[in-house]
Design an enzyme around this catalytic site. Structure first.
Site, short mmCIF file in Angstrom:
data_model
loop_
_atom_site.label_atom_id
_atom_site.label_comp_id
_atom_site.label_asym_id
_atom_site.label_seq_id
_atom_site.Cartn_x
_atom_site.Cartn_y
_atom_site.Cartn_z
N HIS A 153 -5.54 -7.07 -2.18
CA HIS A 153 -6.49 -7.10 -1.07
C HIS A 153 -6.62 -8.49 -0.46
O HIS A 153 -7.35 -8.67 0.52
CB HIS A 153 -7.86 -6.62 -1.55
CG HIS A 153 -7.88 -5.16 -1.88
ND1 HIS A 153 -8.96 -4.55 -2.51
CD2 HIS A 153 -6.97 -4.18 -1.69
CE1 HIS A 153 -8.69 -3.26 -2.69
NE2 HIS A 153 -7.49 -3.02 -2.19
N ARG A 208 0.83 -1.21 0.00
CA ARG A 208 0.00 0.00 0.00
C ARG A 208 0.86 1.25 0.00
O ARG A 208 0.54 2.24 -0.67
CB ARG A 208 -0.94 -0.01 1.20
CG ARG A 208 -2.00 1.09 1.12
CD ARG A 208 -3.23 0.77 1.92
NE ARG A 208 -4.25 1.79 1.64
CZ ARG A 208 -4.80 2.56 2.57
NH1 ARG A 208 -4.45 2.45 3.83
NH2 ARG A 208 -5.72 3.45 2.24
N ASN A 245 -5.15 8.14 2.35
CA ASN A 245 -4.09 7.34 2.96
C ASN A 245 -4.41 6.87 4.36
O ASN A 245 -3.52 6.44 5.10
CB ASN A 245 -2.78 8.14 2.95
CG ASN A 245 -2.27 8.37 1.54
OD1 ASN A 245 -2.31 7.49 0.71
ND2 ASN A 245 -1.81 9.59 1.27
N HIS A 267 0.47 3.88 -3.02
CA HIS A 267 0.00 5.23 -2.71
C HIS A 267 1.09 6.27 -2.88
O HIS A 267 0.79 7.46 -3.02
CB HIS A 267 -0.58 5.27 -1.29
CG HIS A 267 -1.95 4.68 -1.20
ND1 HIS A 267 -3.03 5.37 -0.69
CD2 HIS A 267 -2.44 3.48 -1.59
CE1 HIS A 267 -4.12 4.62 -0.77
NE2 HIS A 267 -3.78 3.46 -1.30
#
Length: 341
Positions: free
Chosen positions: A206, A76, A106, A80
């Site tokens: 995920h 992540r 975030n 991001h």
């Protein structure tokens, strides 16, 4: 001159506060075929820091022993960071005025993944001096985490420099949201050079992620037993962090896609992949063939690592901390704030 222990502790406290608040078909980028663009190469540090890969590998393996969730955290962090304006570790910056980590996009960034990158920087600089950027460390650490869960390795361009400032707010706001439908997801990813296969493959991250109740509360009106179960769980504990793979949450596998087929996707953007013909066939394919999913995930991560910056490879190697730019000196932004008080 090294910062005093008191100054470092003060800065860590501020960073921890930021992280605590944060917790509340187009062509691939051309850099893939030109790894030497802007002076980048896959062996950039081989002479200046020959043990770099081993140091990163050992640190990531040790972190995973303590918490498998660091794999999801690194994935992540990288996504991001790279999506808004290319990979430049801008996500990690604690600026005097604001931080990307404070933006709602975030929320939930795992602090152990952020701290891991900084701890690796310290080890690398002790061994090699300030020769490796936080960006390169972030990308290498994420690759090591992905390889740990048996996804094929992929090439990472090295020699990237660190941003001196956070990414513009409007860029961060372009990150795909958990409430997106399939069309929005595809358009968002295509704006960065990804194709539909990449969209579905990268969503497979995920399989080991978690999300806050606020990320899927827009689904609570749906008439489905699984959604009612989610709603009940969040009603009992509004601060609950829900596993996005409800079957094998600590294992990187293709069960996430089988969950989607059974209507057990947590986020609206997860379930949206089953509702559109352009993506549903890929959900079916990855659900049936874990090897295909793993191979494609590695390919899509390679694209992520090669995302070009609109500004070129301009920046610096952060010498004092991954959490602040060099202009703040060894004591960080706390010294600037104290001087202006």
């Amino acid at each position: 001159m090294k910062p005093s222990r008191a100054a470092m502790l003060a800065m860590v406290g501020l960073v921890a506060a930021v992280l605590s608040r944060a917790a509340l078909s187009t062509a691939a980028p051309s850099l893939i075929s030109m790894p030497n663009a802007d002076g980048l190469s896959y062996d950039f540090h081989d002479e200046s820091c020959p043990n770099l890969r081993q140091m990163v590998h050992d640190a990531v393996e040790e972190a995973i022993k303590e918490d498998i969730g660091v794999v999801a955290g690194l994935l992540r962090v990288m996504f991001h960071d790279c999506f808004p304006q290319g990979c430049d570790a801008s996500l990690l910056l604690f600026d005097k005025f604001w931080s990307e980590l404070n933006m709602p996009q975030n929320n939930g960034i795992r602090r152990n993944a952020v701290y891991l990158i900084e701890s690796i920087r310290i080890k690398v600089q002790d061994a090699c001096g300030p020769t490796v950027s936080c960006t390169d460390i972030m990308n290498l650490a994420t690759r090591e985490a992905v390889m740990h869960v048996e996804v094929p390795g992929y090439e990472v361009p090295l020699g990237l420099l660190d941003s001196r400032a956070p990414a513009p707010r409007e860029n961060v706001e372009q990150l795909p949201g958990p409430d997106f439908n399939a069309t929005q997801l595809i358009e968002s990813f295509q704006s960065r050079g990804f194709d539909i296969t990449d969209v579905v493959a990268l969503s497979g991250a995920h399989t080991i992620g978690r999300s806050s109740c606020g990320s899927f509360k827009n689904r609570f009106g749906e008439n489905a037993d699984f959604v009612r179960w989610l709603q009940g769980t969040c009603a009992r504990n509004p601060n609950h962090l829900q596993d996005l793979d409800v079957t094998t949450p600590e294992k990187f596998d293709n069960v996430y896609y089988n969950n989607l087929k059974e209507g057990k996707g947590v986020l609206n953007s997860d379930m949206a992949l089953t509702h559109d013909a352009s993506t549903s066939w890929l959900v079916d394919g990855f659900a049936q063939d874990q090897g295909w999913f793993f191979s494609q995930f590695g390919t899509s991560m390679r694209k992520m690592a090669h995302l070009p910056s609109e500004f070129g490879n301009n920046g610096e190697i952060r010498k004092y901390s991954c959490f602040w730019a060099n202009l703040h000196g060894p004591k960080g932004p706390t010294a600037d704030l104290a001087a202006s008080a």
